[in-house]
Design a protein around this motif. Structure first.
Motif, PDB file in Angstrom:
ATOM      1  N   PRO A  40       0.678  -1.155   0.243  1.00  0.00           N
ATOM      2  CA  PRO A  40      -0.194  -0.038   0.227  1.00  0.00           C
ATOM      3  C   PRO A  40       0.710   1.004   0.256  1.00  0.00           C
ATOM      4  CG  PRO A  40      -0.715  -1.582   1.633  1.00  0.00           C
ATOM      5  CD  PRO A  40       0.182  -2.474   1.638  1.00  0.00           C
ATOM      6  N   TYR A  41       2.273   1.355   0.354  1.00  0.00           N
ATOM      7  CA  TYR A  41       2.715   2.551   0.553  1.00  0.00           C
ATOM      8  C   TYR A  41       3.527   2.905  -1.129  1.00  0.00           C
ATOM      9  CZ  TYR A  41       2.458   1.890   5.133  1.00  0.00           C
ATOM     10  OH  TYR A  41       2.561   1.490   6.712  1.00  0.00           O
ATOM     11  N   PHE A  42       3.338   1.598  -2.046  1.00  0.00           N
ATOM     12  CA  PHE A  42       4.267   2.397  -3.234  1.00  0.00           C
ATOM     13  C   PHE A  42       2.873   1.921  -4.369  1.00  0.00           C
ATOM     14  CE2 PHE A  42       7.555  -0.158  -0.332  1.00  0.00           C
ATOM     15  CZ  PHE A  42       7.933   1.210  -1.309  1.00  0.00           C
ATOM     16  N   PRO A  43       1.346   3.092  -3.963  1.00  0.00           N
ATOM     17  CA  PRO A  43       0.468   3.186  -5.287  1.00  0.00           C
ATOM     18  C   PRO A  43       0.974   2.561  -6.630  1.00  0.00           C
ATOM     19  CG  PRO A  43       0.296   5.030  -4.444  1.00  0.00           C
ATOM     20  CD  PRO A  43       1.550   4.122  -3.719  1.00  0.00           C
ATOM     21  N   GLU A  44      -0.347   2.371  -6.745  1.00  0.00           N
ATOM     22  CA  GLU A  44       0.137   1.731  -8.861  1.00  0.00           C
ATOM     23  C   GLU A  44       0.307   3.429  -9.288  1.00  0.00           C
ATOM     24  OE1 GLU A  44       0.320  -1.081 -10.498  1.00  0.00           O
ATOM     25  OE2 GLU A  44       0.682  -1.597  -8.990  1.00  0.00           O
ATOM     26  N   ARG A  45       0.525   3.653 -10.278  1.00  0.00           N
ATOM     27  CA  ARG A  45       1.134   5.383 -11.328  1.00  0.00           C
ATOM     28  C   ARG A  45      -0.525   5.345 -11.370  1.00  0.00           C
ATOM     29  NH1 ARG A  45       1.628   6.544 -16.055  1.00  0.00           N
ATOM     30  NH2 ARG A  45       2.442   8.339 -16.657  1.00  0.00           N
ATOM     31  N   ASP A  46      -1.017   6.495 -11.825  1.00  0.00           N
ATOM     32  CA  ASP A  46      -1.808   7.104 -12.149  1.00  0.00           C
ATOM     33  C   ASP A  46      -1.900   7.739 -13.464  1.00  0.00           C
ATOM     34  OD1 ASP A  46      -4.329   8.510 -12.963  1.00  0.00           O
ATOM     35  OD2 ASP A  46      -4.447   9.327 -11.047  1.00  0.00           O
ATOM     36  N   PRO A  47      -2.285   7.101 -14.385  1.00  0.00           N
ATOM     37  CA  PRO A  47      -1.506   7.284 -15.998  1.00  0.00           C
ATOM     38  C   PRO A  47      -2.209   9.008 -16.046  1.00  0.00           C
ATOM     39  CG  PRO A  47      -3.103   5.602 -16.391  1.00  0.00           C
ATOM     40  CD  PRO A  47      -3.189   5.823 -14.577  1.00  0.00           C
ATOM     41  N   ARG A  67       6.435   3.222 -14.816  1.00  0.00           N
ATOM     42  CA  ARG A  67       7.648   2.240 -14.034  1.00  0.00           C
ATOM     43  C   ARG A  67       8.003   1.272 -15.701  1.00  0.00           C
ATOM     44  NH1 ARG A  67       4.121   1.924  -8.901  1.00  0.00           N
ATOM     45  NH2 ARG A  67       5.287   3.846  -8.486  1.00  0.00           N
ATOM     46  N   GLU A  68       9.672   1.163 -15.462  1.00  0.00           N
ATOM     47  CA  GLU A  68       9.892  -0.342 -16.162  1.00  0.00           C
ATOM     48  C   GLU A  68      10.033  -0.864 -15.589  1.00  0.00           C
ATOM     49  OE1 GLU A  68      13.423   0.865 -18.756  1.00  0.00           O
ATOM     50  OE2 GLU A  68      12.695   3.681 -18.387  1.00  0.00           O
ATOM     51  N   PHE A  69      10.275  -0.876 -14.059  1.00  0.00           N
ATOM     52  CA  PHE A  69      10.675  -1.903 -13.333  1.00  0.00           C
ATOM     53  C   PHE A  69       8.655  -2.263 -12.332  1.00  0.00           C
ATOM     54  CE2 PHE A  69      14.283  -0.899 -15.314  1.00  0.00           C
ATOM     55  CZ  PHE A  69      14.893  -1.711 -15.756  1.00  0.00           C
ATOM     56  N   GLU A  70       8.943  -3.637 -11.973  1.00  0.00           N
ATOM     57  CA  GLU A  70       8.050  -3.799 -10.403  1.00  0.00           C
ATOM     58  C   GLU A  70       8.784  -3.219  -9.580  1.00  0.00           C
ATOM     59  OE1 GLU A  70       6.225  -7.508 -10.026  1.00  0.00           O
ATOM     60  OE2 GLU A  70       6.115  -7.144 -12.056  1.00  0.00           O
ATOM     61  N   ILE A  71       8.185  -2.351  -8.331  1.00  0.00           N
ATOM     62  CA  ILE A  71       9.005  -1.454  -6.736  1.00  0.00           C
ATOM     63  C   ILE A  71       9.416  -3.001  -6.387  1.00  0.00           C
ATOM     64  CG2 ILE A  71       8.308  -0.853  -5.017  1.00  0.00           C
ATOM     65  CD1 ILE A  71       7.747   1.271  -7.428  1.00  0.00           C
ATOM     66  N   ARG A  72       8.610  -4.542  -6.026  1.00  0.00           N
ATOM     67  CA  ARG A  72       8.983  -5.342  -5.444  1.00  0.00           C
ATOM     68  C   ARG A  72      10.117  -5.899  -6.281  1.00  0.00           C
ATOM     69  NH1 ARG A  72       4.809 -10.365  -4.668  1.00  0.00           N
ATOM     70  NH2 ARG A  72       6.502 -11.833  -3.408  1.00  0.00           N
ATOM     71  N   SER A  73      10.320  -5.596  -7.420  1.00  0.00           N
ATOM     72  CA  SER A  73      11.813  -6.299  -7.675  1.00  0.00           C
ATOM     73  C   SER A  73      13.192  -5.301  -7.672  1.00  0.00           C
ATOM     74  CB  SER A  73      11.945  -6.450  -9.437  1.00  0.00           C
ATOM     75  OG  SER A  73      10.733  -7.441 -10.117  1.00  0.00           O
ATOM     76  N   ILE A  74      12.591  -4.139  -7.481  1.00  0.00           N
ATOM     77  CA  ILE A  74      13.556  -2.986  -7.618  1.00  0.00           C
ATOM     78  C   ILE A  74      13.548  -3.507  -5.534  1.00  0.00           C
ATOM     79  CG2 ILE A  74      13.834  -0.761  -6.138  1.00  0.00           C
ATOM     80  CD1 ILE A  74      12.381  -0.215  -8.900  1.00  0.00           C
ATOM     81  N   LEU A  75      13.295  -3.141  -4.811  1.00  0.00           N
ATOM     82  CA  LEU A  75      13.445  -3.885  -3.290  1.00  0.00           C
ATOM     83  C   LEU A  75      13.930  -4.970  -3.213  1.00  0.00           C
ATOM     84  CD1 LEU A  75      10.033  -2.962  -1.480  1.00  0.00           C
ATOM     85  CD2 LEU A  75      11.969  -1.087  -1.233  1.00  0.00           C
ATOM     86  N   ASN A  76      14.010  -5.701  -3.881  1.00  0.00           N
ATOM     87  CA  ASN A  76      13.983  -7.747  -3.661  1.00  0.00           C
ATOM     88  C   ASN A  76      15.528  -7.037  -4.164  1.00  0.00           C
ATOM     89  OD1 ASN A  76      11.876  -9.294  -3.084  1.00  0.00           O
ATOM     90  ND2 ASN A  76      11.458  -9.681  -4.840  1.00  0.00           N
TER      91      ASN A  76
END
Length: 60
Positions: free
Chosen positions: A19-26, A33-42
């Protein structure tokens, strides 16, 4: 298929912080975004874990 590491977020952990990383509002300005936030955090967790282990091993 992505490789799984010990430092990766579990599904339960991701659900807690997602919830702290909401989807981008087009409708708003900015690049998609080019990469998923979860992948960046990993990646951040993997690097911090491996660097810490190397530092601890170097001091021993």
């Amino acid at each position: 298929m992505e490789r799984v590491y010990d430092s990766d977020l579990t599904d339960a952990q991701w659900l807690l912080i997602q919830p702290y990383f909401p989807e981008r509002d087009p409708s708003k300005a900015g690049r998609p975004r080019e990469f998923e936030i979860r992948s960046i955090l990993n990646a951040i967790f993997y690097i911090s874990k491996t660097v810490l282990m190397k530092m601890l091993h170097h001091r021993a």
